[in-house]
Design an enzyme around this catalytic site. Structure first.
Site, PDB file in Angstrom:
ATOM      1  N   ASP A  66       1.545   5.713 -19.989  1.00  0.00           N
ATOM      2  CA  ASP A  66       2.898   5.439 -19.496  1.00  0.00           C
ATOM      3  C   ASP A  66       3.380   4.031 -19.866  1.00  0.00           C
ATOM      4  O   ASP A  66       2.585   3.204 -20.349  1.00  0.00           O
ATOM      5  CB  ASP A  66       2.964   5.648 -17.976  1.00  0.00           C
ATOM      6  CG  ASP A  66       1.798   4.999 -17.225  1.00  0.00           C
ATOM      7  OD1 ASP A  66       1.073   4.183 -17.824  1.00  0.00           O
ATOM      8  OD2 ASP A  66       1.618   5.303 -16.042  1.00  0.00           O
ATOM      9  N   ASN A 132      -0.462   6.462  -3.487  1.00  0.00           N
ATOM     10  CA  ASN A 132       0.180   7.695  -2.999  1.00  0.00           C
ATOM     11  C   ASN A 132      -0.284   8.935  -3.773  1.00  0.00           C
ATOM     12  O   ASN A 132       0.311   9.994  -3.664  1.00  0.00           O
ATOM     13  CB  ASN A 132       1.709   7.574  -3.074  1.00  0.00           C
ATOM     14  CG  ASN A 132       2.215   7.435  -4.510  1.00  0.00           C
ATOM     15  OD1 ASN A 132       1.427   7.373  -5.451  1.00  0.00           O
ATOM     16  ND2 ASN A 132       3.518   7.373  -4.675  1.00  0.00           N
ATOM     17  N   HIS A 134      -0.400   9.262  -7.106  1.00  0.00           N
ATOM     18  CA  HIS A 134       0.193   9.513  -8.424  1.00  0.00           C
ATOM     19  C   HIS A 134      -0.851   9.344  -9.527  1.00  0.00           C
ATOM     20  O   HIS A 134      -1.787   8.555  -9.401  1.00  0.00           O
ATOM     21  CB  HIS A 134       1.447   8.657  -8.678  1.00  0.00           C
ATOM     22  CG  HIS A 134       1.253   7.201  -8.900  1.00  0.00           C
ATOM     23  ND1 HIS A 134       1.939   6.242  -8.187  1.00  0.00           N
ATOM     24  CD2 HIS A 134       0.477   6.505  -9.782  1.00  0.00           C
ATOM     25  CE1 HIS A 134       1.601   5.043  -8.620  1.00  0.00           C
ATOM     26  NE2 HIS A 134       0.707   5.168  -9.588  1.00  0.00           N
ATOM     27  N   GLU A 139       4.800  10.970  -9.838  1.00  0.00           N
ATOM     28  CA  GLU A 139       4.860  10.690  -8.408  1.00  0.00           C
ATOM     29  C   GLU A 139       4.748  11.994  -7.603  1.00  0.00           C
ATOM     30  O   GLU A 139       4.905  13.094  -8.166  1.00  0.00           O
ATOM     31  CB  GLU A 139       6.202  10.001  -8.104  1.00  0.00           C
ATOM     32  CG  GLU A 139       6.351   8.628  -8.761  1.00  0.00           C
ATOM     33  CD  GLU A 139       5.629   7.507  -7.996  1.00  0.00           C
ATOM     34  OE1 GLU A 139       4.608   7.780  -7.341  1.00  0.00           O
ATOM     35  OE2 GLU A 139       6.100   6.355  -8.066  1.00  0.00           O
TER      36      GLU A 139
HETATM   37  C1  GLP Z   1       0.131   2.331 -12.138  1.00  0.00           C
HETATM   38  C2  GLP Z   1      -0.163   3.235 -13.321  1.00  0.00           C
HETATM   39  C3  GLP Z   1      -1.224   4.251 -12.986  1.00  0.00           C
HETATM   40  C4  GLP Z   1      -2.414   3.581 -12.333  1.00  0.00           C
HETATM   41  C5  GLP Z   1      -1.980   2.893 -11.063  1.00  0.00           C
HETATM   42  C6  GLP Z   1      -3.127   2.238 -10.312  1.00  0.00           C
HETATM   43  O1  GLP Z   1       1.027   2.892 -11.258  1.00  0.00           O
HETATM   44  N1  GLP Z   1       1.003   3.900 -13.781  1.00  0.00           N
HETATM   45  O2  GLP Z   1      -1.620   4.916 -14.176  1.00  0.00           O
HETATM   46  O3  GLP Z   1      -3.398   4.527 -12.064  1.00  0.00           O
HETATM   47  O4  GLP Z   1      -1.026   1.908 -11.436  1.00  0.00           O
HETATM   48  O5  GLP Z   1      -3.226   0.881 -10.577  1.00  0.00           O
HETATM   49  P1  GLP Z   1      -4.430  -0.042 -10.111  1.00  0.00           P
HETATM   50  O6  GLP Z   1      -5.563   0.288 -11.006  1.00  0.00           O
HETATM   51  O7  GLP Z   1      -3.927  -1.443 -10.328  1.00  0.00           O
HETATM   52  O8  GLP Z   1      -4.708   0.287  -8.700  1.00  0.00           O
END
Ligand code: GLP
Length: 234
Positions: A66, A132, A134, A139
């Site tokens: 993404d 949440n 995702h 989402e």
């Molecule tokens: C973002 C990304 C996700 C990722 C999430 C968790 O929202 N789009 O792909 O899994 O962050 O991030 P972190 O690893 O900092 O908890």
């Protein structure tokens, strides 16, 4: 769930070693050609482990999950920047793909990204999870049939992710993301979750009920999933 293999580790560093072992085994057996990558703090120890090793990705094509809309690759808040900083500048890949959040026609960009994915089927997709539930930027409520698309971020995600935003930039509330169906098509999924903030999402996964309200639970329909976590779950 028999299709999900749980590996419980003591800390993120130990988790990163587990990911390293899985990836090196797939490379050794010539089973890894196309690798799906993720961003976020969870991935930092994992990419550190790779960049401090002799792993060779020079024949590997990488696809990222993404990207924010309206932030270019030179901006430290972009996922393109994150990938260059933590991995691509230190380990050469054959090719790397990240959705272009600066594209003039975002729908066209999404379609072209999905076409590229279809011509380079993923062998492994590395995944984190949002608080949440995702995955990528899919989402809660996103269709399980979704392919790469323009996503609107929830207040929960904006709140969590804005902590990482530098230079007083405002976090965009839209992003381009691989869809749940694009992710699930990967032959193998390696999902990593560290820390108490991920407990609710991991409990939903462990509970075994697939619901669009917790996108992570769609992994239960995949036949080869490895979950690496430092959370003890009953
Ligand atoms: C973002 C990304 C996700 C990722 C999430 C968790 O929202 N789009 O792909 O899994 O962050 O991030 P972190 O690893 O900092 O908890």
């Amino acid at each position: 769930m028999e299709n999900v293999k749980w590996i419980v580790v003591k800390n993120p560093e130990e988790g990163a070693k587990e990911v390293f072992n899985l990836i090196s085994e797939e490379l050794q057996h010539n089973r890894l050609h196309v690798l799906g990558l993720a961003t976020g703090s969870t991935m930092i120890p994992i990419y550190n482990e790779w960049t401090n090793s002799s792993l060779d990705f020079s024949n590997i094509t990488a696809f990222n999950l993404d990207e924010y809309v309206g932030i270019d690759a030179d901006n430290p808040n972009s996922y393109a920047y994150f990938m260059n900083q933590h991995l691509f500048s230190k380990k050469p890949f054959k090719e790397t793909y990240i959705p272009n959040g600066m594209a003039e026609d975002l729908d066209k960009e999404c379609k072209e990204y999905e076409d590229q994915l279809n011509s380079h089927p993923l062998d492994i997709q590395l995944l984190g999870v949002g608080e949440n539930g995702h995955i990528a930027f899919n989402e809660p409520g996103t269709s399980f049939d979704s392919v790469t698309h323009v996503a609107t971020l929830t207040d929960s995600t904006l709140g969590v992710n804005s902590q990482y935003f530098e230079n007083d930039d405002k976090i965009p509330n839209i992003a381009l993301t691989m869809g749940i169906s694009s992710i699930i098509k990967s032959k193998k999924l390696i999902m990593v979750a560290f820390g108490e903030k991920k407990r609710a999402a991991m409990e939903k996964l462990k509970a075994g009920e697939v619901t669009a309200e917790w996108p992570i639970t769609k992994l239960l329909h995949h036949e080869d999933v490895i979950v690496i976590t430092d959370l003890q779950l009953d």
